[in-house]
Scaffold this motif. Structure first.
Motif, PDB file in Angstrom:
ATOM      1  N   MET A  15       0.830  -1.206   0.000  1.00 36.32           N
ATOM      2  CA  MET A  15       0.000   0.000   0.000  1.00 36.32           C
ATOM      3  C   MET A  15       0.862   1.252   0.000  1.00 36.32           C
ATOM      4  N   ASP A  36      11.542   2.256   6.207  1.00 33.24           N
ATOM      5  CA  ASP A  36      10.945   0.978   6.615  1.00 33.24           C
ATOM      6  C   ASP A  36      11.850   0.368   7.680  1.00 33.24           C
ATOM      7  N   ASN A  75      -1.094  -2.063  11.089  1.00 27.23           N
ATOM      8  CA  ASN A  75      -2.063  -1.296  11.892  1.00 27.23           C
ATOM      9  C   ASN A  75      -1.604  -1.037  13.321  1.00 27.23           C
ATOM     10  N   TRP A 163       1.226 -10.314  10.308  1.00 28.44           N
ATOM     11  CA  TRP A 163       0.567  -9.273  11.111  1.00 28.44           C
ATOM     12  C   TRP A 163      -0.922  -9.178  10.807  1.00 28.44           C
ATOM     13  N   ARG A 164      -1.313  -9.530   9.580  1.00 25.22           N
ATOM     14  CA  ARG A 164      -2.740  -9.463   9.232  1.00 25.22           C
ATOM     15  C   ARG A 164      -3.516 -10.625   9.847  1.00 25.22           C
ATOM     16  N   GLU A 176      -9.261  -4.250   9.621  1.00 30.86           N
ATOM     17  CA  GLU A 176      -8.381  -4.240   8.444  1.00 30.86           C
ATOM     18  C   GLU A 176      -9.165  -4.101   7.133  1.00 30.86           C
TER      19      GLU A 176
HETATM   20  N1  NAD Z   1      -6.876   1.739   1.901  1.00 29.13           N
HETATM   21  C1  NAD Z   1      -6.799   0.496   1.497  1.00 29.13           C
HETATM   22  O1  NAD Z   1      -7.636   0.031   0.746  1.00 29.13           O
HETATM   23  C2  NAD Z   1      -5.662  -0.347   2.005  1.00 29.13           C
HETATM   24  C3  NAD Z   1      -5.255  -1.478   1.292  1.00 29.13           C
HETATM   25  C4  NAD Z   1      -4.174  -2.212   1.779  1.00 29.13           C
HETATM   26  C5  NAD Z   1      -3.558  -1.831   2.953  1.00 29.13           C
HETATM   27  N2  NAD Z   1      -3.981  -0.731   3.630  1.00 29.13           N
HETATM   28  C6  NAD Z   1      -3.350  -0.339   4.903  1.00 29.13           C
HETATM   29  O2  NAD Z   1      -2.007   0.053   4.653  1.00 29.13           O
HETATM   30  C7  NAD Z   1      -1.179  -0.347   5.734  1.00 29.13           C
HETATM   31  C8  NAD Z   1      -0.033  -1.196   5.198  1.00 29.13           C
HETATM   32  O3  NAD Z   1      -0.578  -2.310   4.531  1.00 29.13           O
HETATM   33  P1  NAD Z   1       0.297  -3.130   3.453  1.00 29.13           P
HETATM   34  O4  NAD Z   1      -0.651  -3.981   2.703  1.00 29.13           O
HETATM   35  O5  NAD Z   1       1.165  -2.210   2.691  1.00 29.13           O
HETATM   36  O6  NAD Z   1       1.174  -4.007   4.444  1.00 29.13           O
HETATM   37  P2  NAD Z   1       2.548  -4.757   4.131  1.00 29.13           P
HETATM   38  O7  NAD Z   1       2.668  -5.874   5.095  1.00 29.13           O
HETATM   39  O8  NAD Z   1       2.632  -5.038   2.653  1.00 29.13           O
HETATM   40  O9  NAD Z   1       3.647  -3.636   4.426  1.00 29.13           O
HETATM   41  C9  NAD Z   1       3.894  -3.108   5.707  1.00 29.13           C
HETATM   42  C10 NAD Z   1       5.286  -2.506   5.692  1.00 29.13           C
HETATM   43  O10 NAD Z   1       5.495  -1.837   6.934  1.00 29.13           O
HETATM   44  C11 NAD Z   1       6.808  -2.158   7.386  1.00 29.13           C
HETATM   45  N3  NAD Z   1       6.906  -1.880   8.825  1.00 29.13           N
HETATM   46  C12 NAD Z   1       7.186  -0.677   9.335  1.00 29.13           C
HETATM   47  N4  NAD Z   1       7.218  -0.720  10.662  1.00 29.13           N
HETATM   48  C13 NAD Z   1       6.969  -1.974  11.014  1.00 29.13           C
HETATM   49  C14 NAD Z   1       6.877  -2.615  12.272  1.00 29.13           C
HETATM   50  N5  NAD Z   1       7.058  -1.961  13.431  1.00 29.13           N
HETATM   51  N6  NAD Z   1       6.592  -3.904  12.269  1.00 29.13           N
HETATM   52  C15 NAD Z   1       6.412  -4.578  11.117  1.00 29.13           C
HETATM   53  N7  NAD Z   1       6.486  -4.006   9.887  1.00 29.13           N
HETATM   54  C16 NAD Z   1       6.763  -2.705   9.850  1.00 29.13           C
HETATM   55  C17 NAD Z   1       7.020  -3.585   6.930  1.00 29.13           C
HETATM   56  O11 NAD Z   1       8.394  -3.925   6.892  1.00 29.13           O
HETATM   57  C18 NAD Z   1       6.392  -3.559   5.544  1.00 29.13           C
HETATM   58  O12 NAD Z   1       7.314  -3.133   4.551  1.00 29.13           O
HETATM   59  C19 NAD Z   1      -2.092  -1.051   6.735  1.00 29.13           C
HETATM   60  O13 NAD Z   1      -2.503  -0.142   7.706  1.00 29.13           O
HETATM   61  C20 NAD Z   1      -3.276  -1.471   5.899  1.00 29.13           C
HETATM   62  O14 NAD Z   1      -4.475  -1.555   6.623  1.00 29.13           O
HETATM   63  C21 NAD Z   1      -5.009   0.025   3.171  1.00 29.13           C
END
Ligand code: NAD
Length: 332
Positions: A15, A36, A75, A163-164, A176
């Motif tokens: 995202m 990150d 989250n 985490w999800r 989520e």
């Molecule tokens: N608006 C939407 O439709 C939508 C869609 C997907 C995701 N999201 C939101 O975006 C956010 C990220 O989702 P994503 O799909 O990109 O997740 P993801 O798992 O693909 O990526 C998360 C990233 O955060 C990093 N990170 C930073 N600090 C961290 C910590 N303390 N612990 C673990 N990882 C850490 C991870 O290394 C990873 O690169 C979430 O809040 C999710 O709900 C929103």
């Protein structure tokens, strides 16, 4: 050249990278860094997005070129990252759900206010074509006063990061996934007052939360809504109705279609198909809120209060599932 907001991406997952690509397309923003906790993720995103990469949050937040941040971390980390950004004086766009507890949302909202920075929240569903058009129809009086809504969002969860798959880190699907639907129901029906929910874990068993929920929400003014959501449904589908005093909007999101029904006509008054359901790019719209908040001082249309309300509904739904009781929502 017009003033541009220096934006940093915090969290380089799927995202975050999508949002950062969008930020790079905005006339009044430029991506000035990515961060990150995972060095490989930061480095790869830095290369793709052509921006300096960081693994030290304090360092990227200390960069004076950064005026605003996009928070797209898991989250359970949103509060910590948002508070750090606020303390550094950066305007914030935070992905939904704003946090996993209402109390955390309150702390984040207070931190942003104390720092004098704007907090935008990524309830992007509002800007997807079907939902955007339905809101326009409601606001134009197409169905009179809306007072009831049903949404059904059924699908599979697929491969999910660790985490999800844990309630403690994602909140489960009510946070989520359904933060979107809960926010949208409030967008249409007003402030939530109480929630009663049931749930079961029947199909998706490698998590610690329900895969299927029914959530009934009482809104101010006697309005009410129901969400049926499942991450364990074969086939899937996304549909619903908004009921108003003068008519009903029924919709499907997959594929995109809206019907407007009135009483007098005895049937469909208007059908809007996929070809006419267009809207400006949803991510451009939500990130433009960050830019306008930071550069022009425009309060974000989707802010901390909205993020908090969705979290409050999800939190109340989980509590209701666990206790079997209706749960009153504490106003902001
Ligand atoms: N608006 C939407 O439709 C939508 C869609 C997907 C995701 N999201 C939101 O975006 C956010 C990220 O989702 P994503 O799909 O990109 O997740 P993801 O798992 O693909 O990526 C998360 C990233 O955060 C990093 N990170 C930073 N600090 C961290 C910590 N303390 N612990 C673990 N990882 C850490 C991870 O290394 C990873 O690169 C979430 O809040 C999710 O709900 C929103």
């Amino acid at each position: 050249m017009a003033e541009a907001l220096g934006v940093a991406l915090l969290g380089c997952g799927g995202m975050g990278r999508t949002l950062a690509q969008t930020a790079r397309k905005l006339d009044r923003a430029r991506l000035v860094g990515v961060w990150d906790v995972a060095p490989a993720a930061a480095e790869a995103a830095g290369a793709t997005l052509e921006a300096p990469w960081f693994t030290d949050l304090r360092r990227i937040l200390a960069d004076p070129a950064v005026g605003g941040v996009i928070v797209a971390t898991p989250n359970y980390t949103h509060r910590e990252v948002v508070e750090a950004a606020a303390a550094a004086g950066k305007h914030i766009f935070c992905e939904k759900p704003l946090a996993l507890r209402t109390a955390d949302c309150d702390a984040m909202i207070a931190a942003a206010a104390a720092a004098g920075v704007h907090l935008c929240v990524g309830h992007v569903l509002r800007y997807l074509p079907v939902f955007d058009r339905m809101k326009q129809l409601v606001d134009a009086g197409a169905i009179g006063q809306p007072f009831a809504m049903r949404t059904s969002r059924l699908g599979g969860w697929g491969e999910a990061a660790e985490w999800r798959r844990r309630r403690a880190t994602s909140g489960g699907p009510l946070f989520e996934v359904n933060a979107h639907e809960l926010d949208y129901m409030r967008y249409i029906l007003g402030e939530p007052e109480s929630v009663y929910a049931t749930g079961s874990q029947t199909v998706v068993t490698d998590t610690d939360y329900e895969d299927t929920v029914f959530v009934t929400i009482r809104f101010a003014g006697g309005h009410h809504g129901v969400l049926h959501s499942s991450i364990g449904a074969a086939g899937g589908g996304y549909s619903g109705v908004i009921q108003g005093t003068d008519g009903v909007i029924s919709f499907t999101n997959w594929p995109s279609r809206i019907h407007v029904h009135g009483f007098a006509e005895g049937g469909a008054r208007e059908t809007i198909g996929e070809e006419s359901l267009t809207a400006p790019d949803a991510h451009v719209r939500e990130l433009t809120h960050l830019v306008e908040a930071a550069l022009d001082g425009t309060p974000p249309p989707i802010g901390g209060r909205d993020g908090r309300a969705a979290v409050a509904m999800a939190e109340a739904a989980v509590a209701s599932i666990q206790t079997g009781q209706a749960v009153t929502i504490r106003p902001a």
